[in-house]
Design a protein around this motif. Structure first.
Motif, short mmCIF file in Angstrom:
data_model
loop_
_atom_site.label_atom_id
_atom_site.label_comp_id
_atom_site.label_asym_id
_atom_site.label_seq_id
_atom_site.Cartn_x
_atom_site.Cartn_y
_atom_site.Cartn_z
N LEU A 19 -7.99 12.69 -3.37
CA LEU A 19 -8.55 11.40 -3.00
C LEU A 19 -8.89 11.40 -1.51
CD1 LEU A 19 -6.14 8.94 -4.83
CD2 LEU A 19 -8.51 9.43 -5.39
N ASP A 20 -10.02 10.84 -1.19
CA ASP A 20 -10.37 10.69 0.21
C ASP A 20 -9.94 9.31 0.69
OD1 ASP A 20 -12.19 9.34 -1.32
OD2 ASP A 20 -13.93 9.88 -0.11
N GLY A 21 -10.04 9.09 1.96
CA GLY A 21 -9.59 7.83 2.55
C GLY A 21 -10.37 6.63 2.04
N LYS A 22 -11.65 6.83 1.76
CA LYS A 22 -12.48 5.73 1.29
C LYS A 22 -12.02 5.24 -0.08
CE LYS A 22 -17.32 4.51 0.51
NZ LYS A 22 -18.70 4.97 0.49
N ALA A 23 -11.67 6.15 -0.97
CA ALA A 23 -11.20 5.76 -2.30
C ALA A 23 -9.87 5.03 -2.21
CB ALA A 23 -11.08 7.00 -3.18
N ILE A 24 -8.99 5.46 -1.33
CA ILE A 24 -7.70 4.79 -1.16
C ILE A 24 -7.90 3.38 -0.62
CG2 ILE A 24 -5.52 4.85 0.09
CD1 ILE A 24 -5.73 7.92 -0.06
N ASP A 25 -8.76 3.26 0.39
CA ASP A 25 -9.05 1.94 0.96
C ASP A 25 -9.66 1.00 -0.07
OD1 ASP A 25 -8.08 2.67 3.40
OD2 ASP A 25 -10.04 3.09 4.29
N GLN A 26 -10.54 1.53 -0.91
CA GLN A 26 -11.17 0.71 -1.94
C GLN A 26 -10.14 0.27 -2.98
OE1 GLN A 26 -14.46 2.61 -3.89
NE2 GLN A 26 -15.34 0.67 -4.55
N GLY A 27 -9.22 1.15 -3.32
CA GLY A 27 -8.17 0.79 -4.26
C GLY A 27 -7.27 -0.31 -3.71
N ILE A 28 -6.93 -0.21 -2.43
CA ILE A 28 -6.12 -1.25 -1.79
C ILE A 28 -6.88 -2.57 -1.77
CG2 ILE A 28 -5.07 -1.97 0.39
CD1 ILE A 28 -4.44 1.02 0.87
N LEU A 32 -5.70 -6.10 -3.48
CA LEU A 32 -5.55 -7.35 -2.74
C LEU A 32 -6.41 -8.47 -3.33
CD1 LEU A 32 -5.45 -6.03 0.93
CD2 LEU A 32 -3.58 -7.03 -0.38
N MET A 33 -7.61 -8.12 -3.79
CA MET A 33 -8.47 -9.14 -4.41
C MET A 33 -7.83 -9.67 -5.70
SD MET A 33 -12.47 -8.22 -3.91
CE MET A 33 -12.42 -6.60 -4.65
#
Length: 44
Positions: A19-28, A32-33
């Protein structure tokens, strides 16, 4: 020779789910949503 094949197979298996950082951020962000929608539903 067979130990070399199993090592290469294990390495290929672990790199497939990297997983790259972008995918992790999108999952978080999605988490939250969903939490915000749930809290909003409970308040109303």
């Amino acid at each position: 020779m067979s130990s070399m094949k199993s090592c290469a197979h294990d390495q290929a298996k672990t790199t497939r789910w990297k997983l790259d950082g972008k995918a992790i951020d999108q999952g978080i962000a999605y988490g939250l949503m969903i939490a915000a929608l749930f809290v909003t539903y409970l308040i109303h």
